[in-house]
Design a protein around this motif. Structure first.
Motif, PDB file in Angstrom:
ATOM      1  N   ASP A 254     113.275  56.130  40.028  1.00 43.19           N
ATOM      2  CA  ASP A 254     114.473  55.776  40.158  1.00 43.19           C
ATOM      3  C   ASP A 254     115.304  55.550  41.565  1.00 43.19           C
ATOM      4  OD1 ASP A 254     117.387  57.222  38.291  1.00 43.19           O
ATOM      5  OD2 ASP A 254     117.435  55.745  39.814  1.00 43.19           O
ATOM      6  N   PRO A 255     115.867  54.460  42.092  1.00 48.93           N
ATOM      7  CA  PRO A 255     116.407  53.979  43.077  1.00 48.93           C
ATOM      8  C   PRO A 255     117.692  54.600  43.669  1.00 48.93           C
ATOM      9  CG  PRO A 255     116.809  51.923  41.811  1.00 48.93           C
ATOM     10  CD  PRO A 255     116.115  53.010  41.001  1.00 48.93           C
TER      11      PRO A 255
ATOM     12  N   GLY B 222     123.093  57.538  48.480  1.00 48.87           N
ATOM     13  CA  GLY B 222     123.166  55.971  48.634  1.00 48.87           C
ATOM     14  C   GLY B 222     121.634  55.626  48.954  1.00 48.87           C
ATOM     15  N   GLN B 223     120.585  56.305  49.074  1.00 43.91           N
ATOM     16  CA  GLN B 223     119.278  56.139  49.100  1.00 43.91           C
ATOM     17  C   GLN B 223     118.415  56.130  47.891  1.00 43.91           C
ATOM     18  OE1 GLN B 223     118.117  59.105  51.663  1.00 43.91           O
ATOM     19  NE2 GLN B 223     118.890  58.131  53.322  1.00 43.91           N
ATOM     20  N   GLY B 224     117.564  55.731  47.834  1.00 38.13           N
ATOM     21  CA  GLY B 224     116.592  56.061  46.536  1.00 38.13           C
ATOM     22  C   GLY B 224     116.087  57.381  46.612  1.00 38.13           C
ATOM     23  N   LYS B 225     116.108  57.947  45.471  1.00 39.28           N
ATOM     24  CA  LYS B 225     115.591  59.283  45.143  1.00 39.28           C
ATOM     25  C   LYS B 225     114.448  59.269  45.898  1.00 39.28           C
ATOM     26  CE  LYS B 225     118.260  60.575  40.880  1.00 39.28           C
ATOM     27  NZ  LYS B 225     118.103  61.011  39.758  1.00 39.28           N
TER      28      LYS B 225
ATOM     29  N   ASN C  87     112.772  53.953  54.991  1.00 37.23           N
ATOM     30  CA  ASN C  87     113.420  52.794  54.451  1.00 37.23           C
ATOM     31  C   ASN C  87     112.673  52.704  53.125  1.00 37.23           C
ATOM     32  OD1 ASN C  87     115.099  50.952  53.822  1.00 37.23           O
ATOM     33  ND2 ASN C  87     114.607  49.528  55.392  1.00 37.23           N
ATOM     34  N   ALA C  88     113.224  52.415  51.950  1.00 39.99           N
ATOM     35  CA  ALA C  88     112.912  52.098  50.863  1.00 39.99           C
ATOM     36  C   ALA C  88     113.678  51.279  49.842  1.00 39.99           C
ATOM     37  CB  ALA C  88     112.080  52.891  49.895  1.00 39.99           C
ATOM     38  N   ARG C  89     112.920  49.968  49.373  1.00 42.52           N
ATOM     39  CA  ARG C  89     113.980  49.245  48.429  1.00 42.52           C
ATOM     40  C   ARG C  89     113.134  48.845  47.264  1.00 42.52           C
ATOM     41  NH1 ARG C  89     115.324  45.431  53.312  1.00 42.52           N
ATOM     42  NH2 ARG C  89     113.731  46.841  54.351  1.00 42.52           N
TER      43      ARG C  89
ATOM     44  N   VAL D  88     107.436  48.450  39.177  1.00 44.19           N
ATOM     45  CA  VAL D  88     108.057  47.853  40.186  1.00 44.19           C
ATOM     46  C   VAL D  88     107.549  47.308  41.226  1.00 44.19           C
ATOM     47  CG1 VAL D  88     110.253  49.447  39.032  1.00 44.19           C
ATOM     48  CG2 VAL D  88     108.864  49.991  40.887  1.00 44.19           C
ATOM     49  N   LEU D  89     108.353  46.291  41.890  1.00 40.25           N
ATOM     50  CA  LEU D  89     107.890  45.701  43.144  1.00 40.25           C
ATOM     51  C   LEU D  89     108.725  46.377  44.281  1.00 40.25           C
ATOM     52  CD1 LEU D  89     105.955  43.801  44.900  1.00 40.25           C
ATOM     53  CD2 LEU D  89     107.645  42.018  44.343  1.00 40.25           C
TER      54      LEU D  89
END
Length: 742
Positions: free
Chosen positions: A322-323, A328-331, A342-344, A362-363
């Motif tokens: 889950d992003p 406000g960041q990814g879990k 950093n992760a997106r 997911v990519l």
């Protein structure tokens, strides 16, 4: 059978008679459109299609089954003929260069027949490798770096255009703001700049490298780096999607075998029982033809570890996939704040089946930290595949792919081979996690000697660090969810459980911000300024206008030193408020008192503290400033992070309100094992992390505000100030630790 037909079988006079129902053009068009979006519709989607098209759910189900079979057959034919073509070209080239006699074509024909038979049987296993070979035949590959000069030039030309566009857009925004003040209304902006289209992803395993920065930059060259550039727009074609699914599936199968296998595939080394791959056995079990392009300087890092985690499998899987989170960041970033800076999520390729995460693909893009400016962060673009393989057993598999680089300051080429974890539910609500980490790394610049042993051994980014961080953070999350108040933890200062959670969220944001400053992402270059570098500091400058951070330009400075003491001894020194006066030069020699403490886990060192310096009667305003500090430790290392917070902001957090807008400018220390066995004054200590490391490497990092104006420039005085602060701090730490009473 036609993909748009359904077959009904009836009995007539003892013989089977087949009858076909032809779908209308409109029905086929709607079904094809749905197939492009989701080739595996769930029951709810099939029912909706049934109502819209006037077909039975059974007809919808059979149509999608037939269509998937037809698509699979098409790809098999394509790769089958491609394999024959590549073998034909290979043999013709070999015959042209090596056959000097007329009697050899018959022998060559026999070899071709044998190769063709082998290719037929192994066709499904080498699809992705064939794509890599096709690209190798199409482009002129440099044997040293593995890329063509033309592609490199075009890439840097594109990056120059992106940076210029970002600079012009910033200038336009500044002028627009000034103009709107005089006009009294917003002015019409130009149309937004469309992202540049990037060529399709290369589905081979690996990553691009970029030249490192010049460490001898003059102080005049230090300034605010280029604005953060958006991740390049990736165009994923329809033909690439099934290839990604195939690559992710094979990666998952390999990961499961790696996680469940034992000797001779895995070998135990060291006194801590650390496990690494037997590369000879691994390459025999998992042959990779693309390995012929590997540089001779490539280093393989492999490790495996396991541990019990205080969280069930469904919750863990949700956090991995889950992003979204309250920060406000990814879990995923929230779960590994000291590793993932950093992760997106770039694109969701497949959703889970029946509303679950099983089958989701997911990519993603991620940056992994080494917790020191002299340890380059590692960037990966990878496919993450989640699958439930048994009732209470899940697998999360990652495999990296080539991607257009956004960070020009990377100093290494990275390739993350099948890595990830198996998550098994346990009866007590815990989960048993088996983690496998497997990378190929080629460093363009040598690793700093302080961290050479730790990084070169694979410990710095290995499975042990992931497991230890996961265990510690799951304990922290469990403490966050506790609703009752413990007077022992809260000291009677924080009135409610909501206030406790708000303080914990504020502290976690402080730690995440501190860790992210130790990397070199988003164009923040670490530089060693000439003439002021008595203690080996590196500095970087960035500006911030985000909520929760002070507005303006900030200077971050850091240095790393080796200490002949165990990491636990150094960590205990920093978390003791009584010894703070010995190293905190900003406290002006004043003692501090702990106002309250919130436990974050079973280890007493994992806690959040609110500190207050002794009040000066001549300056009563000093009592309005407090120090928020979080300390955390696990077998992979320790962290002490702190920031000054005014009393009004602390009251907002303790009342349970949203703390995301409270400004923080954290500084702190990271304490890591040095990776060198049998050195230091505590060589025989059994409490040393990483089993055998006796010395420690300490990183000191400070942040100061240069100016509250975003357009301000860095000056020499600011660098000299922070250099003096770090220098004095380092000397006091060494003296305090070396004293007989330490």
């Amino acid at each position: 059978m036609d993909s748009g037909d359904e077959q009904d079988v009836t009995e007539s006079k003892g013989k089977k008679k087949k009858r076909y129902h032809r779908h209308t053009p409109r029905q086929i068009q709607e079904l094809e459109a749905m197939f492009k979006i989701n080739p595996h519709p769930d029951e709810k989607q099939r029912m909706q299609l049934s109502r819209d098209l006037g077909l039975e759910p059974r007809q919808i189900k059979f149509w999608f089954q037939n269509r998937r079979t037809q698509m699979k057959a098409t790809y098999k034919k394509f790769f089958f003929f491609l394999s024959f073509f590549l073998v034909f070209v290979k043999k013709k080239i070999g015959f042209f260069f090596f056959n000097g006699k007329k009697s050899l074509p018959l022998v060559q024909t026999q070899h071709e027949r044998a190769d063709n038979c082998a290719l037929r049987s192994e066709n499904d296993k080498i699809r992705c490798e064939n794509i890599a070979m096709r690209e190798a035949l199409k482009n002129a590959i440099c044997p040293t770096c593995g890329s063509s000069q033309e592609a490199e030039d075009s890439y840097f030309d594109e990056q120059k255009l992106r940076m210029e566009n970002a600079r012009l857009k910033e200038e336009l925004d500044r002028v627009s703001t000034i103009t709107s003040k005089y006009l009294g209304r917003p002015i019409t902006q130009l149309p937004p700049i469309q992202p540049l289209s990037v060529s399709s992803l290369d589905l081979t395993v690996g990553g691009y490298g970029n030249p490192g920065f010049n460490p001898s930059l003059d102080i005049d060259q230090l300034g605010v780096g280029p604005p953060t550039m958006a991740f390049p727009f990736l165009t994923i074609s329809e033909i690439e999607r099934p290839m990604m699914v195939e690559l992710a599936t094979r990666s998952m199968e390999e990961l499961i075998r790696l996680a469940q296998a034992d000797e001779p595939l895995w070998t135990r080394i060291g006194t801590d029982g650390r496990q690494i791959l037997n590369l000879e056995t691994y390459e025999r079990i998992f042959p990779r033809p693309v390995q012929q392009f590997r540089s001779p300087d490539t280093r393989v890092e492999s490790s495996r570890d396991s541990g019990d985690v205080m969280m069930n499998s469904l919750a863990l899987v949700d956090m991995f996939m889950d992003p979204v989170s309250y920060l406000g960041q990814g879990k995923w970033m929230e779960l590994f704040p000291t590793i993932v800076s950093n992760a997106r999520t770039i694109e969701v390729l497949m959703h889970g089946m029946d509303g679950s995460r099983s089958g989701a693909l997911v990519l993603m893009y991620g940056e992994f930290l080494g917790l020191s400016p002299v340890v380059p962060l590692r960037e990966f673009c990878f496919l993450r595949y989640c699958q439930q393989i048994e009732q209470d057993l899940w697998v999360i598999s990652d495999i990296s792919i080539l991607y257009p680089k956004e960070n020009q300051f990377s100093s290494s080429t990275k390739c993350r081979l099948p890595s990830g974890c198996l998550i098994q539910d346990m009866p007590n609500g815990y989960s048993k996690v088996v983690w496998v980490e497997h990378m190929e790394i080629e460093e363009k610049n040598p690793i700093h000697q302080l961290y050479h042993d730790l990084v070169d051994s694979g410990i710095a980014f290995g499975a042990q660090r992931w497991i230890a961080t996961l265990q510690r953070m799951c304990e922290r999350i469990a403490c966050l969810m506790v609703t009752d108040n413990s007077p022992r933890d809260l000291g009677g200062v924080i009135p409610t459980a909501e206030g406790k959670r708000s303080m914990m969220r504020l502290s976690q944001r402080m730690v995440s911000n501190f860790c992210s400053t130790l990397g070199s992402s988003n164009g923040h270059r670490w530089t060693a300024p000439a003439g002021l570098n008595d203690v080996g500091i590196r500095v970087t400058v960035h500006k911030c206008s985000d909520s929760g951070q002070p507005n303006g330009v900030f200077l971050t400075a850091a240095t790393s030193i080796w200490l002949p003491f165990s990491p636990q001894a150094v960590f205990s020194f920093f978390r003791d408020e009584r010894s703070r006066v010995q190293w905190d030069v900003l406290s002006n020699g004043k003692a501090v008192q702990e106002v309250t403490r919130i436990a974050n886990g079973q280890h007493p060192g994992n806690c959040i503290s609110l500190l207050r310096a002794a009040m000066n009667p001549s300056n009563p305003n000093e009592g309005n400033m407090l120090i928020l500090q979080e300390s955390c430790t696990d077998p992979s290392g320790s962290l002490v992070v702190y920031a000054s917070v005014d009393l009004a902001s602390i009251n907002i957090a303790m009342s349970g309100e949203d703390p995301s807008y409270i400004p923080l400018l954290p500084s702190g220390f990271t304490v890591l094992p040095d990776g060198r066995p049998g050195t230091g004054s505590n060589a025989s200590s059994s409490s040393n992390p990483m089993g055998g490391s006796s010395g420690s490497v300490l990183t000191v990092a400070f942040q100061i505000m240069v100016s509250s104006l975003p357009s301000a420039k860095l000056n020499l005085e600011s660098v000299a100030t922070v250099n003096n602060i770090i220098g004095a701090t380092v000397q006091q730490i060494k003296a305090a630790l070396s004293s007989p009473g330490a």
